[in-house]
Design a protein around this motif. Structure first.
Motif, PDB file in Angstrom:
ATOM      1  N   TYR A 166       0.749  -0.918   0.001  1.00 61.19           N
ATOM      2  CA  TYR A 166       0.241   0.230  -0.485  1.00 61.19           C
ATOM      3  C   TYR A 166       1.363   1.521  -0.164  1.00 61.19           C
ATOM      4  O   TYR A 166       2.010   1.271   0.639  1.00 61.19           O
ATOM      5  N   THR A 167       0.314   2.431  -0.365  1.00 60.24           N
ATOM      6  CA  THR A 167       0.938   3.573  -0.712  1.00 60.24           C
ATOM      7  C   THR A 167       1.788   3.684   0.904  1.00 60.24           C
ATOM      8  O   THR A 167       0.752   3.885   1.246  1.00 60.24           O
ATOM      9  N   ASN A 168       2.973   4.594   1.044  1.00 62.19           N
ATOM     10  CA  ASN A 168       3.112   5.092   1.956  1.00 62.19           C
ATOM     11  C   ASN A 168       3.568   3.995   3.593  1.00 62.19           C
ATOM     12  O   ASN A 168       3.353   4.375   4.308  1.00 62.19           O
ATOM     13  N   ALA A 169       3.234   2.936   2.423  1.00 57.76           N
ATOM     14  CA  ALA A 169       3.971   1.594   3.499  1.00 57.76           C
ATOM     15  C   ALA A 169       5.575   2.284   4.263  1.00 57.76           C
ATOM     16  O   ALA A 169       5.369   1.353   5.057  1.00 57.76           O
ATOM     17  N   GLY A 170       6.194   2.242   3.413  1.00 57.13           N
ATOM     18  CA  GLY A 170       8.114   2.648   3.838  1.00 57.13           C
ATOM     19  C   GLY A 170       8.528   1.644   3.059  1.00 57.13           C
ATOM     20  O   GLY A 170       9.463   0.887   2.850  1.00 57.13           O
ATOM     21  N   LYS A 171       8.086   1.381   1.637  1.00 53.62           N
ATOM     22  CA  LYS A 171       8.326   0.607   0.988  1.00 53.62           C
ATOM     23  C   LYS A 171       9.916   1.030   0.522  1.00 53.62           C
ATOM     24  O   LYS A 171      10.675   0.682  -0.085  1.00 53.62           O
ATOM     25  N   SER A 172       9.787   2.536  -0.120  1.00 48.23           N
ATOM     26  CA  SER A 172      11.676   2.914  -0.746  1.00 48.23           C
ATOM     27  C   SER A 172      12.108   2.791   0.546  1.00 48.23           C
ATOM     28  O   SER A 172      13.152   3.270   0.507  1.00 48.23           O
ATOM     29  N   THR A 173      12.385   3.466   1.792  1.00 51.38           N
ATOM     30  CA  THR A 173      12.722   3.361   3.206  1.00 51.38           C
ATOM     31  C   THR A 173      13.289   1.523   3.342  1.00 51.38           C
ATOM     32  O   THR A 173      14.193   1.929   3.323  1.00 51.38           O
ATOM     33  N   LEU A 174      12.456   0.848   2.772  1.00 50.67           N
ATOM     34  CA  LEU A 174      13.037  -0.425   2.959  1.00 50.67           C
ATOM     35  C   LEU A 174      14.060  -0.544   2.091  1.00 50.67           C
ATOM     36  O   LEU A 174      15.791  -1.493   1.828  1.00 50.67           O
ATOM     37  N   ALA A 184      12.054   8.847   0.350  1.00 51.11           N
ATOM     38  CA  ALA A 184      10.961   7.890   0.433  1.00 51.11           C
ATOM     39  C   ALA A 184      10.349   9.609   1.148  1.00 51.11           C
ATOM     40  O   ALA A 184      10.728   9.993   1.945  1.00 51.11           O
ATOM     41  N   GLU A 185       9.035   9.586   1.524  1.00 57.58           N
ATOM     42  CA  GLU A 185       9.096  10.881   2.138  1.00 57.58           C
ATOM     43  C   GLU A 185       7.172  10.671   2.415  1.00 57.58           C
ATOM     44  O   GLU A 185       6.101   9.330   2.134  1.00 57.58           O
ATOM     45  N   LYS A 186       6.773  10.791   3.804  1.00 54.56           N
ATOM     46  CA  LYS A 186       5.280  10.830   4.096  1.00 54.56           C
ATOM     47  C   LYS A 186       4.154  11.564   3.507  1.00 54.56           C
ATOM     48  O   LYS A 186       3.872  13.054   3.725  1.00 54.56           O
ATOM     49  N   LEU A 227       1.300  10.110  -0.028  1.00 52.26           N
ATOM     50  CA  LEU A 227       0.540   8.676  -0.725  1.00 52.26           C
ATOM     51  C   LEU A 227       1.419   9.369  -1.769  1.00 52.26           C
ATOM     52  O   LEU A 227       1.649  10.430  -2.637  1.00 52.26           O
ATOM     53  N   PHE A 228       2.137   8.309  -2.411  1.00 57.11           N
ATOM     54  CA  PHE A 228       2.959   7.967  -4.047  1.00 57.11           C
ATOM     55  C   PHE A 228       3.743   9.103  -4.187  1.00 57.11           C
ATOM     56  O   PHE A 228       3.796  10.179  -5.031  1.00 57.11           O
ATOM     57  N   ALA A 229       4.661   8.930  -2.820  1.00 49.20           N
ATOM     58  CA  ALA A 229       5.904   9.277  -3.319  1.00 49.20           C
ATOM     59  C   ALA A 229       6.500   9.229  -4.389  1.00 49.20           C
ATOM     60  O   ALA A 229       7.688   9.437  -5.271  1.00 49.20           O
ATOM     61  N   THR A 230       6.213   7.392  -4.642  1.00 43.73           N
ATOM     62  CA  THR A 230       7.101   7.074  -5.575  1.00 43.73           C
ATOM     63  C   THR A 230       6.758   6.533  -6.492  1.00 43.73           C
ATOM     64  O   THR A 230       5.154   6.166  -6.570  1.00 43.73           O
ATOM     65  N   LEU A 231       6.798   6.620  -8.102  1.00 40.96           N
ATOM     66  CA  LEU A 231       6.012   6.761  -9.552  1.00 40.96           C
ATOM     67  C   LEU A 231       6.613   6.050  -9.846  1.00 40.96           C
ATOM     68  O   LEU A 231       6.068   4.510 -10.259  1.00 40.96           O
ATOM     69  N   ARG A 278       7.202  -0.794  13.145  1.00 44.57           N
ATOM     70  CA  ARG A 278       6.785  -1.615  14.500  1.00 44.57           C
ATOM     71  C   ARG A 278       7.086  -0.481  15.613  1.00 44.57           C
ATOM     72  O   ARG A 278       6.683  -1.240  16.419  1.00 44.57           O
ATOM     73  N   ASP A 279       8.209  -0.366  15.094  1.00 41.91           N
ATOM     74  CA  ASP A 279       8.835   0.618  16.370  1.00 41.91           C
ATOM     75  C   ASP A 279       7.654   2.000  17.181  1.00 41.91           C
ATOM     76  O   ASP A 279       7.002   2.719  17.793  1.00 41.91           O
ATOM     77  N   LEU A 280       6.395   2.059  15.883  1.00 42.10           N
ATOM     78  CA  LEU A 280       5.122   2.818  16.234  1.00 42.10           C
ATOM     79  C   LEU A 280       4.146   1.716  17.395  1.00 42.10           C
ATOM     80  O   LEU A 280       3.017   2.420  17.217  1.00 42.10           O
ATOM     81  N   SER A 335      11.399  -2.337  11.660  1.00 46.84           N
ATOM     82  CA  SER A 335      11.125  -1.326  11.237  1.00 46.84           C
ATOM     83  C   SER A 335      12.740  -0.377  10.138  1.00 46.84           C
ATOM     84  O   SER A 335      13.495  -1.143  10.256  1.00 46.84           O
ATOM     85  N   ALA A 336      11.690  -0.649   9.258  1.00 48.25           N
ATOM     86  CA  ALA A 336      12.296  -0.563   8.044  1.00 48.25           C
ATOM     87  C   ALA A 336      13.318   0.819   7.541  1.00 48.25           C
ATOM     88  O   ALA A 336      14.395   1.142   7.102  1.00 48.25           O
ATOM     89  N   ARG A 337      13.225   1.738   8.649  1.00 45.22           N
ATOM     90  CA  ARG A 337      14.188   2.753   9.084  1.00 45.22           C
ATOM     91  C   ARG A 337      15.757   2.339   9.497  1.00 45.22           C
ATOM     92  O   ARG A 337      16.570   3.126  10.032  1.00 45.22           O
ATOM     93  N   ASP A 338      15.576   1.443  10.307  1.00 40.80           N
ATOM     94  CA  ASP A 338      16.369   1.015  11.520  1.00 40.80           C
ATOM     95  C   ASP A 338      17.147  -0.577  11.301  1.00 40.80           C
ATOM     96  O   ASP A 338      16.127  -1.428  10.667  1.00 40.80           O
TER      97      ASP A 338
HETATM   98  N1  LIG Z   1       8.069   5.204  11.781  1.00 41.77           N
HETATM   99  C1  LIG Z   1       8.640   4.448  10.854  1.00 41.77           C
HETATM  100  N2  LIG Z   1       8.277   5.448  10.009  1.00 41.77           N
HETATM  101  C2  LIG Z   1       9.071   4.351   8.622  1.00 41.77           C
HETATM  102  C3  LIG Z   1       9.297   3.393   8.573  1.00 41.77           C
HETATM  103  N3  LIG Z   1       9.583   3.490   7.184  1.00 41.77           N
HETATM  104  C4  LIG Z   1       8.635   4.212   6.352  1.00 41.77           C
HETATM  105  N4  LIG Z   1       8.654   5.568   7.560  1.00 41.77           N
HETATM  106  C5  LIG Z   1       7.584   6.018   6.948  1.00 41.77           C
HETATM  107  O1  LIG Z   1       7.322   6.460   6.055  1.00 41.77           O
HETATM  108  C6  LIG Z   1       6.614   7.079   5.411  1.00 41.77           C
HETATM  109  C7  LIG Z   1       6.521   6.250   3.942  1.00 41.77           C
HETATM  110  O2  LIG Z   1       7.641   6.120   4.279  1.00 41.77           O
HETATM  111  P1  LIG Z   1       8.396   5.711   2.556  1.00 41.77           P
HETATM  112  O3  LIG Z   1       8.778   5.170   2.078  1.00 41.77           O
HETATM  113  O4  LIG Z   1       8.532   6.650   0.943  1.00 41.77           O
HETATM  114  O5  LIG Z   1       6.849   4.565   1.914  1.00 41.77           O
HETATM  115  P2  LIG Z   1       6.465   3.966  -0.113  1.00 41.77           P
HETATM  116  O6  LIG Z   1       5.341   3.013   0.239  1.00 41.77           O
HETATM  117  O7  LIG Z   1       7.665   4.224  -0.429  1.00 41.77           O
HETATM  118  O8  LIG Z   1       6.046   4.813   0.231  1.00 41.77           O
HETATM  119  P3  LIG Z   1       5.009   5.343  -1.631  1.00 41.77           P
HETATM  120  O9  LIG Z   1       6.091   5.529  -2.989  1.00 41.77           O
HETATM  121  O10 LIG Z   1       4.790   6.662  -1.187  1.00 41.77           O
HETATM  122  O11 LIG Z   1       3.848   4.411  -1.644  1.00 41.77           O
HETATM  123  C8  LIG Z   1       7.974   8.033   5.682  1.00 41.77           C
HETATM  124  O12 LIG Z   1       7.772   9.230   6.408  1.00 41.77           O
HETATM  125  C9  LIG Z   1       8.746   7.219   5.932  1.00 41.77           C
HETATM  126  O13 LIG Z   1      10.251   7.770   6.840  1.00 41.77           O
HETATM  127  C10 LIG Z   1       9.211   3.031   9.722  1.00 41.77           C
HETATM  128  O14 LIG Z   1       9.831   1.732   9.980  1.00 41.77           O
HETATM  129  N5  LIG Z   1       9.196   3.560  11.108  1.00 41.77           N
END
Ligand SMILES: Nc1nc2c(ncn2[C@@H]2O[C@H](COP(=O)(O)OP(=O)(O)OP(=O)(O)O)[C@@H](O)[C@H]2O)c(=O)[nH]1
Ligand SMILES: [Mg+2]
Length: 580
Positions: free
Chosen positions: A385-393, A404-406, A408-412, A499-501, A520-523
């Motif tokens: 789903y959009t904003n799930a954290g795919k790009s961050t991972l 990667a951004e907070k 929707l649809f940051a990645t196209l 999962r950190d949230l 936690s994709a950020r960590d």
């Molecule tokens: N707290 C927390 N935030 C996260 C985590 N992973 C991603 N985020 C945040 O979630 C937001 C969306 O992350 P993206 O990686 O852009 O998500 P995406 O799935 O690529 O989204 P789209 O490309 O928009 O579909 C960003 O603000 C990230 O910093 C996590 O593990 N913990």
């Protein structure tokens, strides 16, 4: 000869002449109405026993003369005075009330809906002479209060209320409301509207997502309206009364656009636009707009344009067909052809052209893929789903810097990176466009070239935002899209992100129940179990015998965890290059 509007049937020739003569009157612009004109209106109105009104412009000239019936008057809709968003329409309406009553609800509704500078009623006394004058103006920026302000009743001899200054102040205030909260940036200001028979909670949640979409599209949301209806209105979707309230609300808050959560058909868009003078779009159109803003690559742009045109085509129906006849023969087009048909044909031609270009892109992709297949590097595609954290991972796994951004649809546009697993296994990992519930069909078709990449994946990583209140619905929505794309049978690993949230035990329980890995994709320190799982799933897909030895383990109990410490992720030196 100027036209007299309204109910003129049965008036005598002399009375009509007197009405026509009203057009010659001039009123000092700062005066609501001159005592002479008030007197003439009052006397004539008394004589014909009908309300009588004039619309005065800001120079004090009479723009319209209107005759009503004893109880009401219908102001002609004045296309030539249509107000721009955040402005009044430059006309004040002064009309008579035979019983001397104050302004009625209809008067006040007209004031707001037509965006009049002022609305006033001159009371007609039993002798036909003017009595108290009641006036009102709109009240900007205060939707929690009444949309108008009533002035204290005025004596017919004291009508110099400095109209121009008052109206200027109102417009300044409207302007301030329009720009005040967006810090000077001119953005669309939206009222979000949902009309459905669904339970309120569901509409609210859907509305919350629409709000996020609007934010991603750079639109400022100034309010949400939810109407629950068993049966939707086929003309306006929303009830006519509610639409009126909405229009007034929009005026007060200087809204420029209405965004509907439900799909609107072309004729609904047209009727609502006509009725409200606002831009009207639905959720699909909003998503298309976001995609258009975000598309960076040539392919992305082609795909979005194709989706937009496919959305537009059925909406190019009947609009002004009669009016837009082109002169025959231009550019070889035959006579009698309407502009609309030309537009439609042009759109169709462009669609065909875009489809050709995208086909070329797909061919090129297939060749690249064939090359990659020869090298047989396994592919892992990140979906979700959009904003799930795919790009961050993707970024954390491969130490790269995909946006990667907070929002929707940051990645196209998809991007791919190489990743080397601890056990010296190399894979390509791809980030894709996010999914959303009720993904517009045309968009999905247009993005086929991108999504085709998924067919080739050896493993799908389905990233889920565990902290989202509706994450289970989101999982279902993604699974529906996968089924639509006939990818339901692909090996798929759920990754419960953020999962950190979430409270630790809850995250672990949920992961266990869904056979997912919580991360936690950020960590990056949380990713070891995921890497283990990916590794073993890739290994088992290329070596089916190994599969039975490696049942999907719970998070933390990753296969081989005891023997081999998960190593820090080794990204390929090529990592900064896209390998698409
Ligand atoms: N707290 C927390 N935030 C996260 C985590 N992973 C991603 N985020 C945040 O979630 C937001 C969306 O992350 P993206 O990686 O852009 O998500 P995406 O799935 O690529 O989204 P789209 O490309 O928009 O579909 C960003 O603000 C990230 O910093 C996590 O593990 N913990
Ligand atoms: Mg992304």
């Amino acid at each position: 000869m100027k036209r007299i509007y309204g109910n003129v049937a049965g008036l005598k020739a002399g009375q009509l002449r007197r009405l026509e003569k009203l057009y010659r009157r001039r009123v000092p612009p700062e005066v609501l109405i001159s005592p002479e004109l008030a007197r003439d209106l009052s006397l004539l109105s008394h004589e014909i026993r009908r309300q009588l009104g004039v619309l005065l412009n800001r120079q004090g000239r009479v723009s319209f003369v209107v005759v009503g019936d004893p109880k009401k008057i219908v102001i002609p809709t004045t296309a030539e005075y249509q107000a721009a968003p955040g402005r009044l329409n430059g006309l004040r309406c002064i009309h008579t009330h035979l019983d001397g009553e104050a302004l009625t609800r209809d008067d006040l509704t007209d004031l707001a809906l037509l965006r009049l500078d002022l609305m006033a009623a001159v009371g007609v006394g039993p002798d036909g002479l003017p009595r108290a004058v009641h006036a009102a103006h709109v009240l900007p920026g205060a939707s929690e209060r009444l949309p108008h302000r009533l002035l204290p009743p005025l004596a017919p001899s004291a009508l110099n209320i400095d109209c121009l200054t008052l109206v200027q102040a109102l417009e300044d205030e409207l302007q301030r409301v329009a720009t005040g909260r967006s810090a000077g940036v001119v953005r669309d200001r939206a009222l979000l509207v949902s009309v459905s028979a669904a339970p309120r909670r569901q509409s609210e949640e859907s509305m919350a997502e629409l709000r996020e979409l609007a934010r991603s599209g750079g639109i400022e949301v100034i309010g949400c309206v939810i109407q629950q209806r068993e049966k939707v209105d086929h003309r306006f979707l929303i009830g006519a009364g509610k639409l009126q309230d909405l229009t007034i609300h929009a005026l007060q808050e200087a809204a420029t656009i209405l965004v509907f959560d439900q799909e609107l058909n072309p004729s609904q868009i047209r009727s609502i636009t006509d009725q409200t003078d606002l831009k009207v779009i639905d959720r699909t159109q909003l998503i298309l707009d976001i995609f258009a803003q975000r598309a960076r690559s040539r392919e992305g742009k082609l795909q979005v344009e194709l989706a937009q045109l496919k959305y537009l085509l059925p909406r190019l129906v009947g609009k002004g067909t009669a009016l837009s006849r082109l002169a025959g023969g231009i550019g070889g087009r035959g006579p009698g052809e309407t502009k609309l048909e030309v537009d439609r044909r042009r759109v169709r031609r462009r669609i065909a052209q875009l489809e050709d270009e995208l086909e070329a892109v797909r061919r090129h992709r297939r060749q690249l893929r064939a090359k990659r297949d020869k090298k047989s590097v396994p592919v892992i595609s990140i979906i979700g789903y959009t904003n799930a954290g795919k790009s961050t991972l993707l970024n954390t796994l491969t130490r790269s810097h995909v946006l990667a951004e907070k929002r929707l649809f940051a990645t196209l546009d998809p991007s791919s990176r190489r990743l080397r697993f601890p056990r010296d296994l190399e894979v390509i990992i791809t980030d894709t466009v996010g999914f959303i519930r009720d993904l517009p069909r045309d968009l999905m078709v247009a993005f086929r070239a991108t999504l085709e990449e998924l067919e080739r994946a050896d493993l799908l990583l389905h990233v889920v935002d565990l902290s989202h209140p509706r994450f289970e619905d989101q999982i279902r929505a993604v699974e529906n899209v996968l089924a639509d794309l006939e990818l339901g049978a692909k090996p798929c690993l759920k990754v419960f992100n953020k999962r950190d949230l979430v409270v630790r035990e809850i995250a672990e329980n949920l992961a266990l129940r869904h056979e997912a890995v919580a991360v936690s994709a950020r960590d990056k320190t949380t990713l070891a179990p995921l890497i283990e799982r990916m590794q073993s799933m890739i290994a088992s897909s290329s070596n089916p015998d190994a599969a039975s030895a490696r049942p999907g383990g719970a998070p933390g109990d990753a296969e081989g965890g005891g023997r081999q410490q998960p190593q820090p992720i080794e990204a390929d030196p090529l990592r900064s290059n896209d390998v698409t």
